[in-house]
Design an enzyme around this catalytic site. Sequence first.
Site, PDB file in Angstrom:
ATOM      1  N   HIS A 176       0.835  -1.208   0.000  1.00 21.18           N
ATOM      2  CA  HIS A 176       0.000   0.000   0.000  1.00 21.18           C
ATOM      3  C   HIS A 176       0.871   1.259   0.000  1.00 21.18           C
ATOM      4  CE1 HIS A 176      -3.025  -2.661   2.344  1.00 21.18           C
ATOM      5  NE2 HIS A 176      -3.508  -2.508   1.134  1.00 21.18           N
TER       6      HIS A 176
ATOM      7  N   LYS B 169     -17.672  -6.693   6.641  1.00 18.76           N
ATOM      8  CA  LYS B 169     -16.458  -7.424   7.016  1.00 18.76           C
ATOM      9  C   LYS B 169     -16.205  -7.254   8.511  1.00 18.76           C
ATOM     10  CE  LYS B 169     -13.665  -7.109   2.784  1.00 18.76           C
ATOM     11  NZ  LYS B 169     -12.431  -6.521   2.250  1.00 18.76           N
TER      12      LYS B 169
ATOM     13  N   ARG C  37      -2.048  -6.125  -8.435  1.00 22.01           N
ATOM     14  CA  ARG C  37      -0.943  -7.053  -8.168  1.00 22.01           C
ATOM     15  C   ARG C  37      -0.823  -8.110  -9.254  1.00 22.01           C
ATOM     16  NH1 ARG C  37      -3.135  -7.639  -2.232  1.00 22.01           N
ATOM     17  NH2 ARG C  37      -4.910  -7.172  -3.552  1.00 22.01           N
TER      18      ARG C  37
ATOM     19  N   SER D 287      -2.827  -7.597   2.973  1.00 28.15           N
ATOM     20  CA  SER D 287      -3.114  -7.488   4.411  1.00 28.15           C
ATOM     21  C   SER D 287      -3.464  -8.864   4.985  1.00 28.15           C
ATOM     22  CB  SER D 287      -4.280  -6.532   4.650  1.00 28.15           C
ATOM     23  OG  SER D 287      -3.942  -5.237   4.213  1.00 28.15           O
TER      24      SER D 287
HETATM   25  P1  ADP Z   1      -9.651  -3.646  -0.644  1.00 28.91           P
HETATM   26  O1  ADP Z   1     -10.324  -4.363   0.484  1.00 28.91           O
HETATM   27  O2  ADP Z   1     -10.386  -2.465  -1.162  1.00 28.91           O
HETATM   28  O3  ADP Z   1      -9.107  -4.526  -1.727  1.00 28.91           O
HETATM   29  P2  ADP Z   1      -6.968  -3.405   0.306  1.00 28.91           P
HETATM   30  O4  ADP Z   1      -6.544  -2.707   1.538  1.00 28.91           O
HETATM   31  O5  ADP Z   1      -6.791  -4.877   0.294  1.00 28.91           O
HETATM   32  O6  ADP Z   1      -8.430  -2.955   0.074  1.00 28.91           O
HETATM   33  O7  ADP Z   1      -6.230  -2.786  -0.941  1.00 28.91           O
HETATM   34  C1  ADP Z   1      -6.413  -1.452  -1.322  1.00 28.91           C
HETATM   35  C2  ADP Z   1      -5.824  -1.252  -2.711  1.00 28.91           C
HETATM   36  O8  ADP Z   1      -4.430  -1.497  -2.671  1.00 28.91           O
HETATM   37  C3  ADP Z   1      -6.364  -2.196  -3.772  1.00 28.91           C
HETATM   38  O9  ADP Z   1      -6.424  -1.493  -4.996  1.00 28.91           O
HETATM   39  C4  ADP Z   1      -5.331  -3.278  -3.849  1.00 28.91           C
HETATM   40  O10 ADP Z   1      -5.314  -3.914  -5.112  1.00 28.91           O
HETATM   41  C5  ADP Z   1      -4.072  -2.470  -3.605  1.00 28.91           C
HETATM   42  N1  ADP Z   1      -2.975  -3.270  -3.063  1.00 28.91           N
HETATM   43  C6  ADP Z   1      -3.003  -4.060  -1.965  1.00 28.91           C
HETATM   44  N2  ADP Z   1      -1.810  -4.657  -1.769  1.00 28.91           N
HETATM   45  C7  ADP Z   1      -0.999  -4.232  -2.781  1.00 28.91           C
HETATM   46  C8  ADP Z   1       0.360  -4.516  -3.168  1.00 28.91           C
HETATM   47  N3  ADP Z   1       1.110  -5.373  -2.479  1.00 28.91           N
HETATM   48  N4  ADP Z   1       0.843  -3.897  -4.278  1.00 28.91           N
HETATM   49  C9  ADP Z   1       0.044  -3.061  -4.991  1.00 28.91           C
HETATM   50  N5  ADP Z   1      -1.230  -2.772  -4.696  1.00 28.91           N
HETATM   51  C10 ADP Z   1      -1.760  -3.348  -3.603  1.00 28.91           C
END
Ligand code: ADP
Length: 159
Positions: A17, A41, A90, A128
């Site tokens: 992130h 969630k 990703r 996460s």
């Molecule tokens: P959500 O529940 O909306 O998917 P996340 O917190 O999991 O929220 O992710 C928020 C954003 O960050 C999403 O667009 C996700 O694809 C991106 N993201 C999460 N991890 C990574 C990573 N390791 N590299 C690039 N983008 C990421």
Amino acid sequence: MKRAIYPGSFDPVTFGHLDIIRRSAGLCDHLIVAVLNNNNKTPLFSVDERVEMLKEATKDLANVEVASFSGLLVDFAKKNDVGVIIRGLRAVTDYEYELAMSQTNRVANPNIDTIFLNTSLEYAYLSSSIVREMAMYGGDITKFVPNCVVDKVYKKFKK
Ligand code: ADP
């Protein structure tokens, strides 16, 4: 690109992130990192805790603001005068869902566009949920999340 928004769950914020935040903050004047308050969630961290961790992790970035929202992202974006949504990609597995979301958002508000940044290779595997799973079993998460987050995650699993 003046004002942009990077929405997500950030439960907790990872180096993946932060990489997207850093890169998109360089592309726009003002970036709002928006933590989704999602009733469906059951998160590990409360919205307030997630906002606090993000604030701490982004405190060196002057044009980044951290906020939370519930309801529709496009409504929150419009209220904050934001025309660009940033999402990270990703792998192809992210793509189908992200495409549908961005198309839905454009139907809901054609003035708001979504821009995708691809992950830096070193974080392509990182999510996460991987962090939460590693911490649950006592694994080392220092390569996944910033120092200010590490102990907070372990503490959640100590109870
Ligand atoms: P959500 O529940 O909306 O998917 P996340 O917190 O999991 O929220 O992710 C928020 C954003 O960050 C999403 O667009 C996700 O694809 C991106 N993201 C999460 N991890 C990574 C990573 N390791 N590299 C690039 N983008 C990421």
